[in-house]
Write a protein that holds these residues in place. Sequence first.
Motif, PDB file in Angstrom:
ATOM      1  N   GLN A   1      -4.520  -0.238  -8.130  1.00 26.68           N
ATOM      2  CA  GLN A   1      -5.245  -1.200  -7.303  1.00 26.68           C
ATOM      3  C   GLN A   1      -5.048  -0.809  -5.842  1.00 26.68           C
ATOM      4  O   GLN A   1      -4.069  -1.183  -5.200  1.00 26.68           O
ATOM      5  N   TRP A   2      -5.995  -0.014  -5.352  1.00 27.96           N
ATOM      6  CA  TRP A   2      -5.938   0.550  -4.015  1.00 27.96           C
ATOM      7  C   TRP A   2      -7.044  -0.055  -3.157  1.00 27.96           C
ATOM      8  O   TRP A   2      -7.895  -0.802  -3.637  1.00 27.96           O
ATOM      9  N   TYR A   3      -7.024   0.336  -1.877  1.00 24.60           N
ATOM     10  CA  TYR A   3      -8.012  -0.183  -0.925  1.00 24.60           C
ATOM     11  C   TYR A   3      -8.586   0.972  -0.110  1.00 24.60           C
ATOM     12  O   TYR A   3      -7.855   1.713   0.540  1.00 24.60           O
TER      13      TYR A   3
ATOM     14  N   SER B   1      -8.818  -3.523  -3.489  1.00 26.68           N
ATOM     15  CA  SER B   1      -7.640  -4.387  -3.611  1.00 26.68           C
ATOM     16  C   SER B   1      -6.819  -4.335  -2.321  1.00 26.68           C
ATOM     17  O   SER B   1      -6.090  -3.359  -2.086  1.00 26.68           O
ATOM     18  N   PRO B   2      -6.901  -5.364  -1.453  1.00 21.45           N
ATOM     19  CA  PRO B   2      -6.208  -5.308  -0.164  1.00 21.45           C
ATOM     20  C   PRO B   2      -4.697  -5.112  -0.258  1.00 21.45           C
ATOM     21  O   PRO B   2      -4.115  -4.421   0.586  1.00 21.45           O
ATOM     22  N   ARG B   3      -4.044  -5.733  -1.251  1.00 25.82           N
ATOM     23  CA  ARG B   3      -2.618  -5.441  -1.443  1.00 25.82           C
ATOM     24  C   ARG B   3      -2.528  -4.287  -2.439  1.00 25.82           C
ATOM     25  O   ARG B   3      -2.680  -4.465  -3.630  1.00 25.82           O
ATOM     26  N   GLN B   4      -2.276  -3.110  -1.908  1.00 25.54           N
ATOM     27  CA  GLN B   4      -2.324  -1.908  -2.735  1.00 25.54           C
ATOM     28  C   GLN B   4      -1.065  -1.773  -3.594  1.00 25.54           C
ATOM     29  O   GLN B   4       0.047  -2.025  -3.129  1.00 25.54           O
ATOM     30  N   GLU B   5      -1.293  -1.325  -4.824  1.00 23.80           N
ATOM     31  CA  GLU B   5      -0.167  -1.102  -5.724  1.00 23.80           C
ATOM     32  C   GLU B   5      -0.602  -0.205  -6.880  1.00 23.80           C
ATOM     33  O   GLU B   5      -1.735  -0.282  -7.357  1.00 23.80           O
TER      34      GLU B   5
END
Length: 361
Positions: free
Chosen positions: A153-155, A235-239
């Motif tokens: 889940q990256w941005y 996804s603004p909070r990247q993980e």
Amino acid sequence: MTYRAAIVGTGGIAASHIAALRGRSDVTAAAAIDVADDRVHEFARNWEIPRTFTSLTDALASEDIDVIHLCTPPATHLPLAREALAGGVHVLLEKPPALSLAEHHELISAVDSSTATASVIFQHRFGSGATALRQLASTGKLGKPTVTTCDTQWYRDDAYYAVPWHGTWAAEGGGPTMGHGIHQFDLMLSVLGRWEQVSSMTARRTRPVETEDISAAVVRFASGALATVVNSVVSPRQESRLRFDFEFATIELVHLYGYDDSAWTFTPAPGHEELAETWGDLLTGRPSGHAAQFDDYYRALAAGRVPEVSARNALHTLEFAAAIYASAAQNRAVSCTELTSSSAVWRSMNPGRTARAAASA
């Protein structure tokens, strides 16, 4: 032996390659190659590379090169790899190795006709946590694999997609499934082995692209294990997160673009606490990254063996990406046995594009 390497393509990922080569006694960076003359000269100056070229053809004719590190956009991978392999030069390709299954099979054929090898950068396989997990799982001490979650889940903002080839089928081959999440699900596949069936959906929610900006899949493996896979650039909070549940332990990895041993968590099931000590004994402190994969790669060349992530080995991962696209396009589950030359995604990860091309021929 000291291998003479050339960096082909001097965009952002090329810096990761040359930085990982620095300090190695078995490799020297002999040349940099890029179609943009000003960019290749700046790159060579910054990294103290002695020769520059604006074409691979000129470089191969002028320099004694053993290995090319192919850091160019995906659409150029196959023709450049074929040229190098035809001259007996080893090829190390960035992901994705090819735009389609058809292209990847052409790459394998080029390797089979050459004295050289082609290998793909899937660097997350090589950190000590991934190595320890594969080793421990292979002994059977973890029991059966049951369920896995694999989330990238990256941005990436609109400015990222201002680069002309980003987010296009013709140049990038796909969206986050091909260019971003492929790292995580390659690691998943290296642990869980052969997948059998994929059911997926893709969507384009907010990014100005031709491709998807999200995909989500449910996977069944030959072992009977199930997995969910999410690939996102919105996804603004990247993980980046992988969770492997086995009968006797849960092993989790949480990171972003690379990991060390501290990014892993090992939780034994009640009655199997001794596994945590075994896990700890297997960790060696080696982080993931290009340097870790290069250790394996150049040792393999020196030993005359095929590197771990060969072109043939990497096909398994590209087929998984193709299955995600095929399932989403056809709104049904897709099995691994379907991905033959008659598959809708054989020549493009976008089945609609393939159909339109056939109709206009």
